[in-house]
Design a protein around this motif. Sequence first.
Motif, PDB file in Angstrom:
ATOM      1  N   ASP A  93       2.054  36.086 -24.387  1.00 18.81           N
ATOM      2  CA  ASP A  93       0.836  36.538 -25.068  1.00 18.81           C
ATOM      3  C   ASP A  93      -0.240  36.970 -24.068  1.00 18.81           C
ATOM      4  O   ASP A  93      -1.264  37.517 -24.457  1.00 18.81           O
ATOM      5  N   GLU A  94       0.001  36.733 -22.789  1.00 19.50           N
ATOM      6  CA  GLU A  94      -0.924  37.288 -21.800  1.00 19.50           C
ATOM      7  C   GLU A  94      -0.412  38.674 -21.422  1.00 19.50           C
ATOM      8  O   GLU A  94       0.775  38.856 -21.148  1.00 19.50           O
TER       9      GLU A  94
ATOM     10  N   ARG B  93      -1.711  30.831 -11.819  1.00 17.53           N
ATOM     11  CA  ARG B  93      -2.760  30.134 -12.571  1.00 17.53           C
ATOM     12  C   ARG B  93      -3.594  29.233 -11.660  1.00 17.53           C
ATOM     13  O   ARG B  93      -4.803  29.103 -11.820  1.00 17.53           O
TER      14      ARG B  93
HETATM   15  C1  LIG Z   1      -7.591  26.174 -12.654  1.00 15.62           C
HETATM   16  C2  LIG Z   1      -6.250  25.547 -12.498  1.00 15.62           C
HETATM   17  C3  LIG Z   1      -5.872  25.021 -11.281  1.00 15.62           C
HETATM   18  C4  LIG Z   1      -4.630  24.440 -11.103  1.00 15.62           C
HETATM   19  N1  LIG Z   1      -4.313  23.951  -9.871  1.00 15.62           N
HETATM   20  C5  LIG Z   1      -3.116  23.391  -9.684  1.00 15.62           C
HETATM   21  C6  LIG Z   1      -2.756  22.891  -8.417  1.00 15.62           C
HETATM   22  O1  LIG Z   1      -3.510  22.945  -7.463  1.00 15.62           O
HETATM   23  N2  LIG Z   1      -1.538  22.339  -8.258  1.00 15.62           N
HETATM   24  C7  LIG Z   1      -0.657  22.254  -9.294  1.00 15.62           C
HETATM   25  O2  LIG Z   1       0.440  21.756  -9.090  1.00 15.62           O
HETATM   26  N3  LIG Z   1      -0.965  22.727 -10.514  1.00 15.62           N
HETATM   27  C8  LIG Z   1      -2.171  23.281 -10.737  1.00 15.62           C
HETATM   28  N4  LIG Z   1      -2.490  23.759 -11.979  1.00 15.62           N
HETATM   29  C9  LIG Z   1      -1.501  23.608 -13.070  1.00 15.62           C
HETATM   30  C10 LIG Z   1      -0.484  24.744 -13.082  1.00 15.62           C
HETATM   31  O3  LIG Z   1      -1.160  25.959 -13.161  1.00 15.62           O
HETATM   32  C11 LIG Z   1       0.467  24.570 -14.250  1.00 15.62           C
HETATM   33  O4  LIG Z   1       1.174  23.369 -14.089  1.00 15.62           O
HETATM   34  C12 LIG Z   1       1.459  25.713 -14.371  1.00 15.62           C
HETATM   35  O5  LIG Z   1       0.798  26.937 -14.559  1.00 15.62           O
HETATM   36  C13 LIG Z   1       2.427  25.465 -15.526  1.00 15.62           C
HETATM   37  O6  LIG Z   1       3.236  26.574 -15.710  1.00 15.62           O
HETATM   38  P1  LIG Z   1       3.977  26.840 -17.093  1.00 15.62           P
HETATM   39  O7  LIG Z   1       4.774  28.074 -16.884  1.00 15.62           O
HETATM   40  O8  LIG Z   1       4.673  25.624 -17.542  1.00 15.62           O
HETATM   41  O9  LIG Z   1       2.843  27.054 -18.189  1.00 15.62           O
HETATM   42  P2  LIG Z   1       1.548  27.972 -18.239  1.00 15.62           P
HETATM   43  O10 LIG Z   1       1.095  28.331 -16.883  1.00 15.62           O
HETATM   44  O11 LIG Z   1       0.594  27.313 -19.167  1.00 15.62           O
HETATM   45  O12 LIG Z   1       2.068  29.316 -18.908  1.00 15.62           O
HETATM   46  C14 LIG Z   1       2.490  29.404 -20.231  1.00 15.62           C
HETATM   47  C15 LIG Z   1       2.393  30.835 -20.675  1.00 15.62           C
HETATM   48  O13 LIG Z   1       2.949  30.971 -21.970  1.00 15.62           O
HETATM   49  C16 LIG Z   1       2.065  31.686 -22.804  1.00 15.62           C
HETATM   50  N5  LIG Z   1       2.320  31.291 -24.182  1.00 15.62           N
HETATM   51  C17 LIG Z   1       2.056  30.098 -24.761  1.00 15.62           C
HETATM   52  N6  LIG Z   1       2.444  30.106 -26.058  1.00 15.62           N
HETATM   53  C18 LIG Z   1       2.977  31.330 -26.287  1.00 15.62           C
HETATM   54  C19 LIG Z   1       3.557  31.958 -27.444  1.00 15.62           C
HETATM   55  N7  LIG Z   1       3.663  31.309 -28.587  1.00 15.62           N
HETATM   56  N8  LIG Z   1       4.006  33.228 -27.318  1.00 15.62           N
HETATM   57  C20 LIG Z   1       3.908  33.903 -26.145  1.00 15.62           C
HETATM   58  N9  LIG Z   1       3.365  33.360 -25.026  1.00 15.62           N
HETATM   59  C21 LIG Z   1       2.905  32.087 -25.102  1.00 15.62           C
HETATM   60  C22 LIG Z   1       0.695  31.286 -22.277  1.00 15.62           C
HETATM   61  O14 LIG Z   1      -0.310  32.194 -22.646  1.00 15.62           O
HETATM   62  C23 LIG Z   1       0.957  31.315 -20.776  1.00 15.62           C
HETATM   63  O15 LIG Z   1       0.845  32.612 -20.268  1.00 15.62           O
HETATM   64  C24 LIG Z   1      -3.730  24.359 -12.186  1.00 15.62           C
HETATM   65  C25 LIG Z   1      -4.103  24.879 -13.424  1.00 15.62           C
HETATM   66  C26 LIG Z   1      -5.331  25.469 -13.593  1.00 15.62           C
HETATM   67  C27 LIG Z   1      -5.712  26.029 -14.934  1.00 15.62           C
END
Ligand SMILES: Cc1cc2nc3c(=O)[nH]c(=O)nc-3n(C[C@H](O)[C@H](O)[C@H](O)COP(=O)(O)OP(=O)(O)OC[C@H]3O[C@@H](n4cnc5c(N)ncnc54)[C@H](O)[C@@H]3O)c2cc1C
Lengths: 435, 156
Positions: free
Chosen positions: A33-34, A41
Amino acid sequence: MQIAIIGCSAAGISAIEAIRSKDKKSRITVISDEKRPLYSRCLISYLLAGTIDEKTIWYRPDGFFKQNKVDAVLGAKATKIDTEKKEIFFERVRLGGRVEKLKFDKLLIATGASPKLEKIPGVDKKGVFPLRTIGHTQEIQSMLGRVKKAAVLGGGLIGLRAAYALKNRGKEVSVFVRSPQILSQIIDEGSASMMQKHIEKKGINIVTGRSAKEISGKDSVSGIILDDGSKYDCELVIIGKGVSANIDLAKAAGIKTNWGIVVDEFLRTSDKNIFAAGDVAESFDVALEENSINAIWPVACEQGRLAALNMLGNEERYDGTLAMNSLEFFGLPVISIGITKPKKDIYEEIVRTDAEKNIYKKIVLRNNVIVGAIALNSVDTIGIFGALIKNKVDITPIKDIILEDYFDYGKIVNLIKGAKYGFKEKEFKETIMTL
Amino acid sequence: MKKIFCDIKKCIGCSACEIACAIEHSKSKKINEAIKEIPLPIKRRKAQAVDKGITISTGCHHCEDAPCVTACMSGAMYKDKKTGETKHDEDRCVGCWMCVMTCPFGALTRQKQDKIVVKCDLCPDRDTPACVEACPTEALFIGTEKEFEEKLCKSR
Ligand SMILES: Cc1cc2nc3c(=O)[nH]c(=O)nc-3n(C[C@H](O)[C@H](O)[C@H](O)COP(=O)(O)OP(=O)(O)OC[C@H]3O[C@@H](n4cnc5c(N)ncnc54)[C@H](O)[C@@H]3O)c2cc1C
C-alpha cells in the motif's frame, strides 16, 4: 508457481531476494500500500534529522523489481485472503478503490506493524504525527518552518530518535515519558539514567513519569496538557508509543493470531500455504523461551529470507527471534540484547560501571547461560554475547572477566571448544579446527 | 571463498598483523606517516589472548549467512555475489552499529570521527593481504577453507 507477498519492506524485500537467489522461474507478485516502498524504515528519523540525504534512504535501487522479475502492485491494499480458494483481494487506491484478485500457491504476509496512537482528545489535530513512514517524515518536514517548539510523547527508540532529529533541526524539544525511565522496553534503569543525563546535557528536555492527557489547539496543535494539569506550548507533537502488529487481514481469514500472526519454526502460519515474517509475526524467542514479537529490522530480514526459502519447499529451520537494539545519541552508544530487565529471581545479574569513562555493562544469566546484555559506551564486543545467548553456552569459566574492557573473541575460544552442543554458525569451526 | 585463517598453534600474539593492517589502511601506506594521520588508521585485525601462552589473530570471517549483512539497515554491508566476501560501502554507512551488535566475533570497528564502521576488506590493492604477509610464524593464511584444512593436516 505463483508466490504472493503482502507488504514490501524489510521482510518482503528480503524474501524477494532469497527467492530469486534460488528460483528464477516462479512468479512473484508483491502488493504494497506504499507507493514507493524501497526505502529503509529505520532511516526515516535520520532523514528528518538531516544527517542523511534522500538518496541514502532508498536502500534498494529503482530497478529492483525489474531486476528480480517481480510484479509489483504498488499503492494497493490487500483487503481479504480466501485461504480455501487461495486468493487475495486488493484495492487499488489510485484507481478509486477498484477491487482485483490474485491467485497464489504460496503466500507471505509481511504486513508489518502500525504505530499505536494515544487515545487522548486532540490527537486528530493538524501537527500531530506518528513516525512510521517516509510519508510522515515528509509531512513533518513540510511544516518545520512553522515550528519553534515540539513535544514528543514516549521515550522509546522512536520517540528519542524523533526528538534527536528535531533538536538537530534547531527546534526546542521536550520528551514526555510515562514510565520512570527512558527506553524502558530496551534497557534497565541504570543505563537509562546515564543516557538520559547525556541527552539532557545536549539540550533535549526529558520529563519522566508524565504523560499527556490532551492535545490542545483549534485545528492545529497549540500545546499539550499533562496529567498533572500543567501545560506545554508547542506547534508539533510526535507520538512514539510503540507499535502493534497488522494482523487484521490474517485474523479475518481464520489464520491463528495472538499479539501477532503465530508462526512455527519454519515461519509457517496455521495455514500450510501461508507464511508470515517480520513485525507482524509472533515466533519463539530464544532468550524468553516463549513466543514473542521482536519488531526489529534484523529479525524481519532473517524471517523474510527463511520464510521465502521454505515457501520454495525447503525445510530451513528458524532458531528463533532475539530482541536487540542499537542506539546512539550525541556520541553515546548503547546496545542491548535479549532480557535486560529480568522480573523473576531465577535470573542473576552482573553489572560493571565505570563512572569516569561513562561505561555501563550488564549481563543477565539463567543457570550461568547469558540471556541478556546491555553495553553503554563500550559496545564493540557485544555481538559475542549474542552468539553466547543463541548457542546457550555455560559461561562459568569466564564469568569474572566477561564485562571487562579487554574481553574479546579470544576469551571465548576455550568455551567454543568445550561447548556441549557446539556452535551453530559454521565459521566457528575455523577456530576449533586449529586448537 | 578465499579468506584469512589463523592457526592458533602458530600464533605468538606479536601484533605484526595489526600494525601491517593499520598501515595498509592508512592514506600514505607508510608507517612513519601513518602514525601522524588524523583520524589514525584503524586496524581491522586483532591479536587476542586466549589463555596463558595462547593467542589468536582474528578479524572478519566473511560469514556465509553474514548476520551483519542481514542486520544492516542502510544497505551498506553486502555480500559480493562472485567472491562471497562480506563488503562494506562506507558511503552508505550511517553508523547505526547494527553490524557491531550482531557480529559473533566482535570483528567490526567503529570509526567514530566519521561515524562509520570499518572491517577487513582482504586488501584489494594487494596480491597477499598485508597481515598474512607480515605474520612471522605463518600462522595467518589466505585461501579457501579446504586449502586451510589441508595445510593444517600437513603441518601436524
Ligand atoms: C523511525 C523508526 C526507526 C527504527 N529504527 C530501527 C532500528 O534502529 N533498528 C531496528 O532493528 N529496527 C528499527 N525500526 C523497526 C524496523 O523498521 C521494523 O522492524 C521493520 O521495518 C519491519 O519490517 P516489516 O517488513 O516486517 O514491516 P514494515 O516495515 O512495517 O512493512 C510492512 C509494509 O506492509 C504494508 N502493508 C501493511 N498492510 C498492508 C496491506 N493490507 N496491503 C498492502 N500493504 C500492506 C505497510 O504499509 C508497509 O509498507 C525502526 C522503525 C521506525 C519506524
